[in-house]
Design an enzyme around this catalytic site. Structure first.
Site, mmCIF file in Angstrom:
data_model
loop_
_atom_site.group_PDB
_atom_site.id
_atom_site.type_symbol
_atom_site.label_atom_id
_atom_site.label_comp_id
_atom_site.label_asym_id
_atom_site.label_seq_id
_atom_site.Cartn_x
_atom_site.Cartn_y
_atom_site.Cartn_z
ATOM 1 N N ASP A 34 39.743 39.711 42.356
ATOM 2 C CA ASP A 34 41.079 39.147 42.218
ATOM 3 C C ASP A 34 41.897 39.402 43.488
ATOM 4 O OD1 ASP A 34 43.055 37.827 40.875
ATOM 5 O OD2 ASP A 34 43.425 39.402 39.405
ATOM 6 N N ASN A 82 39.882 28.720 35.420
ATOM 7 C CA ASN A 82 40.200 28.309 36.797
ATOM 8 C C ASN A 82 40.377 26.794 36.955
ATOM 9 O OD1 ASN A 82 38.290 30.941 38.498
ATOM 10 N ND2 ASN A 82 40.384 30.896 37.739
#
Ligand code: V0D
Length: 253
Positions: A34, A82
């Protein structure tokens, strides 16, 4: 500086590979990579620049993990969530496997690393599928570390798919025993891999985000504020060192 202070734990640059390989090495490391977008924003760059830099970090971490004797490295490359990102960003992400394999495949082969994928491959563009299939195919005889990409992956979807596949096998008369954990494991996309011993998440978020929900039941978690593009060899060594200092009990005493 006095010699004895050189290896101080407060110095992040102080952990050596030699020191780490003396202790237990996690067989399977899983990573939630991340902070690529945030890394780019801090530099006034487009988010895609962060993803690109993040890809280079995957290469470096793969090499170190392989050298240390890690058996499997699973990286969360693309979640089922996503798709909600801007189209341009999604398109950029889905080109990364091609670039990654174009520049890294010979090195992977040389390192004896085997590429594997878990996730719903059907829903990704053909060009991405082709790159991924080539990676898997060109490394399938390698006997070293498994580099497992979670791609279009979601943990709940994986569990539901396992249940549905169990139903199919039951209806076809191919299941005679009760479902137990060992059987269930075989229906997961991670079948054949041990459960992760260590989970790393970068960028300061302290959550699982639908990653390997079943497999992480007994895993040690290590979180860092470091953004994924800034994650260096030292950070992996730091995470493994923290792992080595914990006593794992699997629910026992
Ligand atoms: C972006 C940081 C390697 C996190 C790493 C499709 C997100 C770089 C791959 C890759 C991504 C996947 C399969 C394969 C070879 C390489 C990758 C995606 C994103 C999403 F066979 N990095 N990488 N795939 N990022």
């Amino acid at each position: 500086m006095f010699e004895k202070f050189k290896k101080s734990k407060k110095e992040p640059g102080s952990i050596s590979e030699e020191e780490i390989v003396k202790g237990p090495i996690p067989n399977h490391i899983a990573i939630i990579m991340d902070g690529n977008g945030r890394w780019a924003k801090k530099r006034s760059l487009p988010r895609t620049a962060g993803h690109h830099e993040g890809m280079k970090v995957v290469k470096r971490v793969t090499k170190l993990a392989s050298r240390l004797g890690v058996k499997a490295l699973t990286v969360y490359a693309f979640s089922t969530e996503n798709w909600k990102r801007p189209e341009d960003e999604v398109n950029f992400l889905l080109k990364l496997p091609e670039e990654f394999m174009g520049t890294f495949l010979p090195e992977l082969v040389e390192e004896n690393v085997r590429v594997q994928i878990m996730g719903n491959k059907d829903a990704i563009p053909t060009h991405t599928q082709k790159a991924v299939d080539k990676a898997v195919n060109d490394t399938k005889h390698n006997t070293g570390m498994v580099l497992n990409f979670a791609l279009n992956y979601g943990g709940r979807a994986e569990i539901i798919e396992a249940v549905n596949n169990i139903l199919v096998d039951y209806q076809e008369g191919n299941l005679h025993n009760k479902v137990d954990e060992t059987l269930f494991d075989q229906y997961l996309m991670s079948a054949g891999l041990q459960d992760p011993d260590l989970l790393i998440r970068t960028s300061g978020e302290i959550r699982l985000s639908n990653f390997m929900l079943w497999q992480l039941a007994y895993t040690e978690f290590w979180f860092t504020d470091v953004l994924w593009p800034d994650f260096k060899e030292q950070h992996l060594l730091e995470a493994i060192q923290a792992y080595q200092k914990r006593g794992r009990r699997f629910g026992g005493i």
